[in-house]
Design an enzyme around this catalytic site. Sequence first.
Site, PDB file in Angstrom:
ATOM      1  N   GLY A  13       0.833  -1.205   0.000  1.00 23.52           N
ATOM      2  CA  GLY A  13       0.000   0.000   0.000  1.00 23.52           C
ATOM      3  C   GLY A  13       0.865   1.250   0.000  1.00 23.52           C
ATOM      4  N   GLY A  14       2.023   1.148  -0.667  1.00 22.38           N
ATOM      5  CA  GLY A  14       3.057   2.170  -0.568  1.00 22.38           C
ATOM      6  C   GLY A  14       2.713   3.524  -1.127  1.00 22.38           C
ATOM      7  N   ARG A  15       1.575   3.655  -1.823  1.00 22.07           N
ATOM      8  CA  ARG A  15       1.171   4.956  -2.351  1.00 22.07           C
ATOM      9  C   ARG A  15       0.038   5.559  -1.524  1.00 22.07           C
ATOM     10  NH1 ARG A  15       4.419   7.761  -4.287  1.00 22.07           N
ATOM     11  NH2 ARG A  15       3.102   8.822  -5.809  1.00 22.07           N
ATOM     12  N   GLY A  16      -0.239   4.950  -0.369  1.00 18.79           N
ATOM     13  CA  GLY A  16      -1.232   5.508   0.541  1.00 18.79           C
ATOM     14  C   GLY A  16      -0.686   6.710   1.283  1.00 18.79           C
ATOM     15  N   PHE A  17      -1.552   7.373   2.032  1.00 19.89           N
ATOM     16  CA  PHE A  17      -1.202   8.619   2.715  1.00 19.89           C
ATOM     17  C   PHE A  17      -0.043   8.435   3.691  1.00 19.89           C
ATOM     18  CE2 PHE A  17      -2.553  11.306   6.539  1.00 19.89           C
ATOM     19  CZ  PHE A  17      -1.718  12.352   6.176  1.00 19.89           C
ATOM     20  N   ALA A  18      -0.215   7.597   4.717  1.00 22.13           N
ATOM     21  CA  ALA A  18       0.835   7.387   5.713  1.00 22.13           C
ATOM     22  C   ALA A  18       2.017   6.627   5.120  1.00 22.13           C
ATOM     23  CB  ALA A  18       0.281   6.643   6.917  1.00 22.13           C
ATOM     24  N   TYR A 158     -14.763  -2.889   8.123  1.00 24.06           N
ATOM     25  CA  TYR A 158     -13.357  -2.488   8.142  1.00 24.06           C
ATOM     26  C   TYR A 158     -12.722  -2.830   9.481  1.00 24.06           C
ATOM     27  CZ  TYR A 158      -9.262   0.580   8.305  1.00 24.06           C
ATOM     28  OH  TYR A 158      -7.989   1.077   8.450  1.00 24.06           O
ATOM     29  N   LYS A 162     -10.010  -5.825  10.224  1.00 24.65           N
ATOM     30  CA  LYS A 162      -8.717  -5.361  10.727  1.00 24.65           C
ATOM     31  C   LYS A 162      -8.338  -6.134  11.996  1.00 24.65           C
ATOM     32  CE  LYS A 162      -6.503  -2.049   8.513  1.00 24.65           C
ATOM     33  NZ  LYS A 162      -5.057  -2.110   8.205  1.00 24.65           N
TER      34      LYS A 162
END
Length: 565
Positions: A13-18, A158, A162
């Site tokens: 998920g390397g293009r996510g915000f965090a 979600y 999780k």
Amino acid sequence: MADELERWCLVTGGRGFAARRLVDMLIRYDMYPVRIADTGPDIKLEPHEEKGVLGQALHSGRAQYVSMDLRNKSQVFKACHGVEVVYHMAAPDSSINNHQLHYSINVHGTKNIIDACSVQNVKRLIYTSSPSVVFDGKHGIFEGVESMPYPAKHIDSYSSTKAEAEALIIKANGMNGLLTCCIRPSSIFGPGDKLLVPSLVAAARKGRCKYIIGNGKNMYDFTYVENVAHAHVCAERALASGGTVSKRAAGEAYFITNMEPIRFWEFMSLFLEGLGYKRPKTKVPVFIMMLLAFLIQRIYRVLAPYGMRVPHLTSSRIRILSCNRTFCSFKANDRLGYRPLVPLQEALKRTIESYSDLRAEVYLKSKGASKAAACLGNGIVADIFLWRDIKLTIGTQLILCAFYVNLVSPGNTMITAISKLFIIGSVFLFIQGKLPDKLLGCSVEKISEVRFADTMARQTALSLVLSWNCAAHSLKSISSGSDSVLFIKTVSFLSILALVGSVSMQSFFTKVLPFSFIAFYIYEQMEDKIDGFVQRVLPIGRSNPNLESSNPYPDKKHEWYTWII
């Protein structure tokens, strides 16, 4: 492919915000070359990324991008080849209400990651979880600790998936030498986020941020995005330390916050005020909002087959916005060595400064004056009727009330009322002129002269001349019989003028003026909706397409409150 002997770190998920902030931090620390995994076929860099450390690392080979779907086991195994540590940050959008999607990515995708780590001899796995894994959506949490159990029922798919993925990660600790831990960052914010601030601003522009649900005292923990990235690095370093440090850190979950709890509504207000919008002030009791949500849900059940949209106001969201959600980060401090790098006030300042394009004055400048303000002349009259200066508006209303009580209600004609007004004014000026320069120790300001400035006089004369010429041109066009539209407009305007002229002074003061103070204000606040309704009923024109959407990120359909999950 990169050098087979060199061990990489992988960020899912390397293009996510965090995740973007973590990737940037890992590249700067230069402990491992960084492999960025996401679902896109290739990486698309923003301008600041191309010139920054990420662009340089991709060019030099210290970073690489791989397209990977967590649900595709072969792609996951390929991405994990030659990897020393995995930062598993990928997850679906929490606002999407699709259990199958969340389960397939959060649970099955995490199983694929664990299997790949075991087979590919990955040493460390850090999973990005959520504080919502211990939240049931009904009861607030104050200074929550990691020993809290998962609730019997979660607030949404979600959170439940999780929690299930987190349990898998913890269970996998020690499998074939793999060390794992889970990070639970609370309510992430910061520059680059396309959910919290943009959707909060969009709501403010639509007039939806005027109210506080509950008493406004509910406390929250928020976490600056750079501190979240730092927590992941701290976790990896603790797991890599060996000995007692690794054993104490591994197989555990950790709450990550800025360690500075703040009232939820104060936090929102600081963002709004920082960007030039009004902070919410009106408090609405929770039970009233719950009743309203219940009624809306009932209406939705009836009208859903006819196209009614899913309502945003639900009982679960009301509870989220009115309850406490604070968490203790002592365990992360003790076992991971985590301390926030950026304090809350500095984090707020940096975030607000990064959204300068969303400031109220920028928006108003791009949108231009409202139609209500233009109709009122964009001057002091507009400020009064549109309530832009509360003191001026209320002062004007008091003067009008005094004028009505003393000069209109007795039944005076317009000429008599105006004459008496001038008489009162003259008496006031005469007495004021006779007063000494100082009275009871206070200075008395004297009115030396009352006259138009030369510039104002010229502008007034020019406006009168232009109005006269415009009227003469209109009469000439009407007399030629070639402009029927102008003829209809002129007749309509004169008819309205005749109707207004027939209104008595008492009716004008008791009906027209009070209505004007309300109507102009409401129209300015709901201009787009009212114009849209009029256009649907009477298709008399189209609005400027560049000004139709007040959402600065139209591709994002979520509401700001979904970001806290």
